[in-house]
Design an enzyme around this catalytic site. Structure first.
Site, PDB file in Angstrom:
ATOM      1  N   SER A   1      46.107  22.739  38.955  1.00 24.60           N
ATOM      2  CA  SER A   1      45.915  22.776  40.383  1.00 24.60           C
ATOM      3  C   SER A   1      44.828  24.008  40.237  1.00 24.60           C
ATOM      4  CB  SER A   1      47.755  23.747  40.482  1.00 24.60           C
ATOM      5  OG  SER A   1      47.385  24.946  39.829  1.00 24.60           O
TER       6      SER A   1
ATOM      7  N   ASN B   1      36.461  32.955  33.482  1.00 26.59           N
ATOM      8  CA  ASN B   1      38.148  32.755  32.833  1.00 26.59           C
ATOM      9  C   ASN B   1      39.140  33.346  34.288  1.00 26.59           C
ATOM     10  OD1 ASN B   1      40.659  30.807  31.503  1.00 26.59           O
ATOM     11  ND2 ASN B   1      40.794  33.438  30.568  1.00 26.59           N
TER      12      ASN B   1
ATOM     13  N   HIS C   1      43.515  34.424  34.176  1.00 31.08           N
ATOM     14  CA  HIS C   1      44.749  34.240  33.027  1.00 31.08           C
ATOM     15  C   HIS C   1      45.773  35.124  34.173  1.00 31.08           C
ATOM     16  CE1 HIS C   1      46.513  35.528  29.218  1.00 31.08           C
ATOM     17  NE2 HIS C   1      46.737  36.013  30.026  1.00 31.08           N
TER      18      HIS C   1
ATOM     19  N   ASP D   1      40.505  36.445  26.174  1.00 28.99           N
ATOM     20  CA  ASP D   1      41.310  36.909  26.838  1.00 28.99           C
ATOM     21  C   ASP D   1      40.246  38.160  26.633  1.00 28.99           C
ATOM     22  OD1 ASP D   1      42.683  34.728  28.316  1.00 28.99           O
ATOM     23  OD2 ASP D   1      44.317  35.299  26.938  1.00 28.99           O
TER      24      ASP D   1
HETATM   25  C1  GRF Z   1      46.800  29.555  34.807  1.00 32.39           C
HETATM   26  O1  GRF Z   1      48.096  29.910  35.163  1.00 32.39           O
HETATM   27  C2  GRF Z   1      45.550  29.957  34.712  1.00 32.39           C
HETATM   28  O2  GRF Z   1      45.776  31.703  34.846  1.00 32.39           O
HETATM   29  C3  GRF Z   1      45.856  29.838  33.421  1.00 32.39           C
HETATM   30  O3  GRF Z   1      45.935  28.432  32.927  1.00 32.39           O
HETATM   31  C4  GRF Z   1      46.233  27.856  33.757  1.00 32.39           C
HETATM   32  C5  GRF Z   1      46.073  26.938  34.394  1.00 32.39           C
HETATM   33  O4  GRF Z   1      46.963  26.173  35.866  1.00 32.39           O
HETATM   34  N1  GRF Z   1      44.256  29.842  32.416  1.00 32.39           N
HETATM   35  P1  GRF Z   1      46.558  24.672  35.840  1.00 32.39           P
HETATM   36  O5  GRF Z   1      46.423  23.599  35.525  1.00 32.39           O
HETATM   37  O6  GRF Z   1      45.680  25.245  36.796  1.00 32.39           O
HETATM   38  O7  GRF Z   1      47.538  24.641  37.287  1.00 32.39           O
END
Ligand code: GRF
Length: 190
Positions: free
Chosen positions: A13, A101, A103, A144
């Site tokens: 997403s 990244n 998080h 992280d």
């Molecule tokens: C997100 O919540 C991000 O913080 C983490 O992985 C998740 C990915 O979600 N690193 P999506 O695949 O982009 O919906």
């Protein structure tokens, strides 16, 4: 024109939001979506948007980081969005301060190996935190851990569930990740 690669192995997403954000940009384009999970959301989205994809495999990734492939495609900047593998030294060294990244919590709390997806939100709720949020950070050789670029908080309400908190945090991610990437590209790498 800067060439960005998104590494996305989850639902995708965030990848979708970023792809949409830069669709008509004249300064940056999503030149690659890399992924280690066949059938993942990120791959489907890349297919629909005609973005080249790179399927990566653990052993090769750990030794080479697919660096030649990334260089061949002139990738300038790497965006992790739901990518769980630790990045190998060749990749970290080749892209200093050019890998970021997102998080789904307020680092340095609730990060590290195994802290992803709903496990993060469950830990936040169990600890009785009054707020959670998102962290956008540079990537180094620890999970992280790199320098924090941006954080945004959201309240953790009394009857908060893992699902409701996940929704709130995802909303923050979708609102801020693309904008922060654009800001970073304009200010730090003009
Ligand atoms: C997100 O919540 C991000 O913080 C983490 O992985 C998740 C990915 O979600 N690193 P999506 O695949 O982009 O919906």
């Amino acid at each position: 024109m800067k060439h960005l690669a998104i590494f996305a192995s989850g639902a995708g997403s965030n990848a979708l939001k970023i792809i949409q954000h830069f669709k008509n940009s004249t300064s940056a384009k999503i030149a690659l979506v890399a992924c280690n999970k066949p059938g993942s959301g990120g791959l489907k989205i890349a297919g629909q948007e005609n973005i080249p994809v790179l399927m990566i495999e653990k052993k090769l990734f750990d030794t080479s980081g697919y660096l030649e492939e990334l260089k061949r495609r002139n990738i300038d900047f790497i965006i992790l969005a739901g990518f769980l593998w630790k990045l190998p030294p060749p990749l970290i060294n080749a892209y200093p301060s050019k890998i970021i990244n997102i998080h789904p919590a307020l680092l340095p709390s609730y990060g590290g190996k195994g802290m992803y997806g709903n496990a993060v939100h469950a830990a936040v709720i169990t600890a009785g935190e009054k707020q959670s949020g998102i962290t956008i950070h540079y990537v180094d050789d620890k999970y992280d851990h790199g320098e924090i670029i941006f954080q945004k908080t959201c309240p953790v309400d009394q009857n908060e569930t893992v699902e409701s908190l996940a929704r709130k945090v995802h909303e923050l991610e979708h609102t801020y990740y693309s904008k922060q990437i654009e800001k970073l590209l304009n200010t730090n790498y003009p």
